[in-house]
Motif scaffolding. Structure first.
Motif, short mmCIF file in Angstrom:
data_model
loop_
_atom_site.label_atom_id
_atom_site.label_comp_id
_atom_site.label_asym_id
_atom_site.label_seq_id
_atom_site.Cartn_x
_atom_site.Cartn_y
_atom_site.Cartn_z
N LYS A 44 -7.53 137.27 5.27
CA LYS A 44 -7.40 135.85 5.84
C LYS A 44 -8.13 135.57 6.88
O LYS A 44 -8.70 134.37 7.28
N VAL A 45 -8.44 136.52 8.00
CA VAL A 45 -9.13 136.16 9.06
C VAL A 45 -10.69 136.09 8.57
O VAL A 45 -11.41 135.40 9.16
N ALA A 95 -6.87 136.88 16.46
CA ALA A 95 -7.98 137.66 15.90
C ALA A 95 -9.35 136.68 16.06
O ALA A 95 -10.41 137.49 16.30
N LEU A 96 -9.24 135.54 15.43
CA LEU A 96 -10.72 134.85 15.44
C LEU A 96 -11.14 134.39 16.90
O LEU A 96 -12.14 134.52 17.16
N ILE A 97 -10.02 134.51 17.74
CA ILE A 97 -10.58 134.20 19.11
C ILE A 97 -11.23 135.46 19.77
O ILE A 97 -12.30 135.34 20.33
N LEU A 98 -10.85 136.68 19.42
CA LEU A 98 -11.39 137.96 19.72
C LEU A 98 -12.77 137.99 19.15
O LEU A 98 -13.72 138.46 19.90
N PRO A 119 -14.46 141.66 12.91
CA PRO A 119 -13.49 140.98 12.28
C PRO A 119 -12.30 142.30 11.98
O PRO A 119 -11.26 141.91 12.11
N GLU A 120 -13.02 143.23 11.58
CA GLU A 120 -11.97 144.49 11.02
C GLU A 120 -11.18 144.79 12.14
O GLU A 120 -9.79 145.13 12.10
N LEU A 121 -11.77 144.95 13.22
CA LEU A 121 -11.03 145.43 14.52
C LEU A 121 -10.10 144.58 15.39
O LEU A 121 -9.04 144.88 15.39
N ALA A 122 -10.54 143.21 15.09
CA ALA A 122 -9.74 142.31 15.60
C ALA A 122 -8.47 141.93 14.76
O ALA A 122 -7.36 141.75 15.30
#
Length: 59
Positions: A47-48, A23-26, A34-37
């Protein structure tokens, strides 16, 4: 039985960590919110966001 439970928990923790990292890479590489990832990677949003904040603070 206790060892099997601990192995399963460790496996789940590892899966969650990989999902958070993905998710962080996205977010970083593709400018995805962030919500979508987090949703797409099946990662916990809290946590993301926490890790994203830590990474941005380091830069």
């Amino acid at each position: 039985m206790d060892i099997a439970v601990k192995k399963e928990e460790a496996f789940k923790d590892g899966q969650e960590q990989k999902a958070i990292e993905a998710a962080l890479i996205l977010i970083k590489e593709f400018n995805i919110k962030p919500e979508l990832a987090a949703e797409k990677m099946n990662a916990p949003l809290e946590k993301v966001l926490e890790l994203q904040k830590n990474i941005t603070a380091e830069v």
